[in-house]
Design a protein around this motif. Structure first.
Motif, PDB file in Angstrom:
ATOM      1  N   GLY B 188       0.806  -1.218   0.000  1.00 21.55           N
ATOM      2  CA  GLY B 188       0.000   0.000   0.000  1.00 21.55           C
ATOM      3  C   GLY B 188       0.841   1.271   0.000  1.00 21.55           C
ATOM      4  O   GLY B 188       1.837   1.357   0.714  1.00 21.55           O
ATOM      5  N   ALA B 189       0.426   2.258  -0.791  1.00 18.12           N
ATOM      6  CA  ALA B 189       1.146   3.528  -0.878  1.00 18.12           C
ATOM      7  C   ALA B 189       1.083   4.307   0.425  1.00 18.12           C
ATOM      8  O   ALA B 189       1.918   5.162   0.699  1.00 18.12           O
ATOM      9  N   PRO B 210      -1.528   0.194  -4.395  1.00 12.16           N
ATOM     10  CA  PRO B 210      -2.789   0.933  -4.295  1.00 12.16           C
ATOM     11  C   PRO B 210      -2.649   1.999  -3.219  1.00 12.16           C
ATOM     12  O   PRO B 210      -1.694   1.961  -2.437  1.00 12.16           O
ATOM     13  N   GLY B 211      -3.578   2.933  -3.185  1.00 11.53           N
ATOM     14  CA  GLY B 211      -3.617   3.879  -2.074  1.00 11.53           C
ATOM     15  C   GLY B 211      -3.112   5.267  -2.405  1.00 11.53           C
ATOM     16  O   GLY B 211      -3.149   6.158  -1.555  1.00 11.53           O
ATOM     17  N   VAL B 212      -2.608   5.483  -3.654  1.00 15.59           N
ATOM     18  CA  VAL B 212      -2.301   6.857  -4.065  1.00 15.59           C
ATOM     19  C   VAL B 212      -3.645   7.513  -4.405  1.00 15.59           C
ATOM     20  O   VAL B 212      -4.516   6.879  -4.991  1.00 15.59           O
ATOM     21  N   GLY B 213      -3.799   8.767  -4.015  1.00 19.12           N
ATOM     22  CA  GLY B 213      -5.064   9.453  -4.334  1.00 19.12           C
ATOM     23  C   GLY B 213      -6.047   9.355  -3.182  1.00 19.12           C
ATOM     24  O   GLY B 213      -5.722   9.741  -2.053  1.00 19.12           O
ATOM     25  N   ALA B 214      -7.229   8.813  -3.455  1.00 14.98           N
ATOM     26  CA  ALA B 214      -8.320   8.782  -2.472  1.00 14.98           C
ATOM     27  C   ALA B 214      -7.865   8.318  -1.078  1.00 14.98           C
ATOM     28  O   ALA B 214      -8.315   8.828  -0.062  1.00 14.98           O
ATOM     29  N   GLN B 215      -6.963   7.328  -1.015  1.00 14.54           N
ATOM     30  CA  GLN B 215      -6.525   6.818   0.285  1.00 14.54           C
ATOM     31  C   GLN B 215      -5.375   7.611   0.904  1.00 14.54           C
ATOM     32  O   GLN B 215      -4.930   7.318   2.020  1.00 14.54           O
ATOM     33  N   GLY B 216      -4.808   8.586   0.169  1.00 13.42           N
ATOM     34  CA  GLY B 216      -3.853   9.507   0.782  1.00 13.42           C
ATOM     35  C   GLY B 216      -2.365   9.224   0.598  1.00 13.42           C
ATOM     36  O   GLY B 216      -1.522   9.947   1.123  1.00 13.42           O
ATOM     37  N   GLY B 217      -1.991   8.184  -0.154  1.00 14.43           N
ATOM     38  CA  GLY B 217      -0.574   7.875  -0.372  1.00 14.43           C
ATOM     39  C   GLY B 217       0.088   8.849  -1.344  1.00 14.43           C
ATOM     40  O   GLY B 217      -0.576   9.457  -2.165  1.00 14.43           O
ATOM     41  N   SER B 218       1.426   8.993  -1.209  1.00  9.89           N
ATOM     42  CA  SER B 218       2.153   9.939  -2.059  1.00  9.89           C
ATOM     43  C   SER B 218       2.974   9.223  -3.126  1.00  9.89           C
ATOM     44  O   SER B 218       3.776   8.332  -2.834  1.00  9.89           O
ATOM     45  N   LEU B 219       2.809   9.644  -4.383  1.00 11.90           N
ATOM     46  CA  LEU B 219       3.549   9.047  -5.498  1.00 11.90           C
ATOM     47  C   LEU B 219       5.050   9.240  -5.323  1.00 11.90           C
ATOM     48  O   LEU B 219       5.837   8.303  -5.531  1.00 11.90           O
TER      49      LEU B 219
END
Lengths: 272, 272
Positions: B188-189, B210-219
């Motif tokens: 998870g990002a 997964p988890g970049v964007g809606a879930q708050g992870g940073s690219l």
């Protein structure tokens, strides 16, 4: 369905047998292959021949998914048939699902609403928020993988995690989750000696126990350590019952095999 | 598909974006609901608008199962469309399956043969013999859950099991399984700071993040710790792209959102 109704059925039938409907087209009697839906034709005859001996049926979704849309149609017909003709039967979608919250909610909807199963098996690896969406359905049960019957169970489940075996941690933690009274657990019959320990953590929960028969587990051993006041066990047999014969007598043969197990269960219940 | 072909596609498109096709009928533009198959109509337009910006698509099976047979039909049409029209695209069935050996083999058949996905996500709880049947398929990949993006990941995955976090034990052990070169992993990002440790165990494996964007992870954070010589990352975004607009311009809006991420990826690739 409620636990009360399940227990009532167990006492009436003197059975806590669950029959696994793991239908492989390569293994069913050849004469059925000319039917429009061979899988459903097979299931229907097995169910009609054994419903008085079993309290639960458990189709494993893998066997249906492997046949694509047709397989899902067969699964849909099977659960509808069970719900209409034998509504007293406890139904289990053996799907071993589990995903992040909003996604688990979609799976719950698929099995509890769209298909109206009484319960579904769920894997614990992703933790509380992957399981709680299933638990929010009233009158439905979530059967969490605890200690499975395969050799791979020793890879991670029995490893010591934070001072105790991972499967014990799963059992303990899960009791704190919301609506945890709707939890049951999978514990493999091939690991009956673990049941005494397991009962110390979850004294009353129903256990779904695969692995008696083809996988080598013993019914006596499982009952010795796992049985509760309310029985608390659903013993699954799949291949040993449904593939008892590959001839036109397959349904009768499955009944005979189911009856063997039911008689052993009746003996155990009478001796209590 | 081979890793080589995937890497070639990444370099050609300057993108390692995966788009999650998690289609909820309550969230898609209303005008599509009058289509015969609204889910497929939605996916087709999203794919046509974004295929040059993404290297992979990932339908999560839960969203299709929730609609029963119709949902499975939509999933079947989606994967067929991808395979026929954009065969260079890497396809992921996000199914999180896993069961005892003969049963996992049935799941593998469903996703690799019946639907012809390039890969499927699998849960590790049941151990080696629940995963190896997936790994036996040449030219197919098994994406094992390592450290997931949800809060429940901290329930079991990060617990200390036999001296190390369970997810690290999963990564290490899985490398010893047969055909482990066909493994990728979900990380998870939202847990980018764990990636440096993870890369010490699996320096070259592709990670599905997964988890970049809606879930708050940073690219940026994910790339900082996770990128390899061959990139080694598939960054997934679902809701942030596919629900960018609820109007008739939804496909254009999804392209714009995908392009934003692709440009950020291009910058990262150019700076290496």
């Amino acid at each position: 369905m409620s636990i009360k109704e399940l227990v009532k059925q167990i006492n009436a039938k003197k059975s806590f047998l669950c029959i696994g409907l793991d239908v492989d087209l390569n293994k069913i009697p050849e004469h059925l292959l000319k039917e429009e839906d061979p899988i459903f034709a097979f299931n229907k005859q097995i169910i009609d021949a054994t419903h008085h001996l079993a309290v639960a049926y458990k189709p494993n979704t893998a066997f249906y998914e492997a046949y694509g849309i047709k397989g899902w149609e067969s699964l849909g017909k099977t659960i509808s048939y069970l719900n209409e003709k034998y509504p007293e039967i406890f139904t289990i979608a053996d799907a071993k699902r589990g995903d992040i919250g909003n996604t688990s909610a979609m799976y719950a909807r698929a099995f509890f609403e769209d298909m109206n199963f009484d319960s579904v098996t769920v894997a614990p690896y992703m933790g509380s928020d992957s399981v709680e969406p299933f638990l929010s359905f009233e009158g439905k049960f979530t059967i969490l993988l605890g200690l499975t019957s395969n050799k791979g169970a020793f890879d991670f489940q029995t490893g010591i995690s934070d001072g105790k075996e991972l499967y014990k941690k799963v059992l303990e933690r899960s009791r704190e989750w919301e609506n945890s009274e709707r939890l049951m657990y999978v514990v493999g019959a091939t690991k009956a000696e673990y049941l005494a320990d397991i009962r110390r953590i979850i004294p009353d929960s129903f256990l779904l126990v695969p692995g008696v028969g083809a996988q080598g587990g013993s019914l006596e051993e499982v009952c010795k350590y796992g049985i509760t006041e309310d029985i608390g066990l659903l013993i699954n047999s799949s291949r040993g019952i449904i593939y008892a014969s590959s001839g036109t007598d397959f349904a009768e043969a499955s009944r005979a095999k189911a009856e063997e197990l039911q008689k052993q269960m009746e003996d155990i219940l009478n001796k209590r």
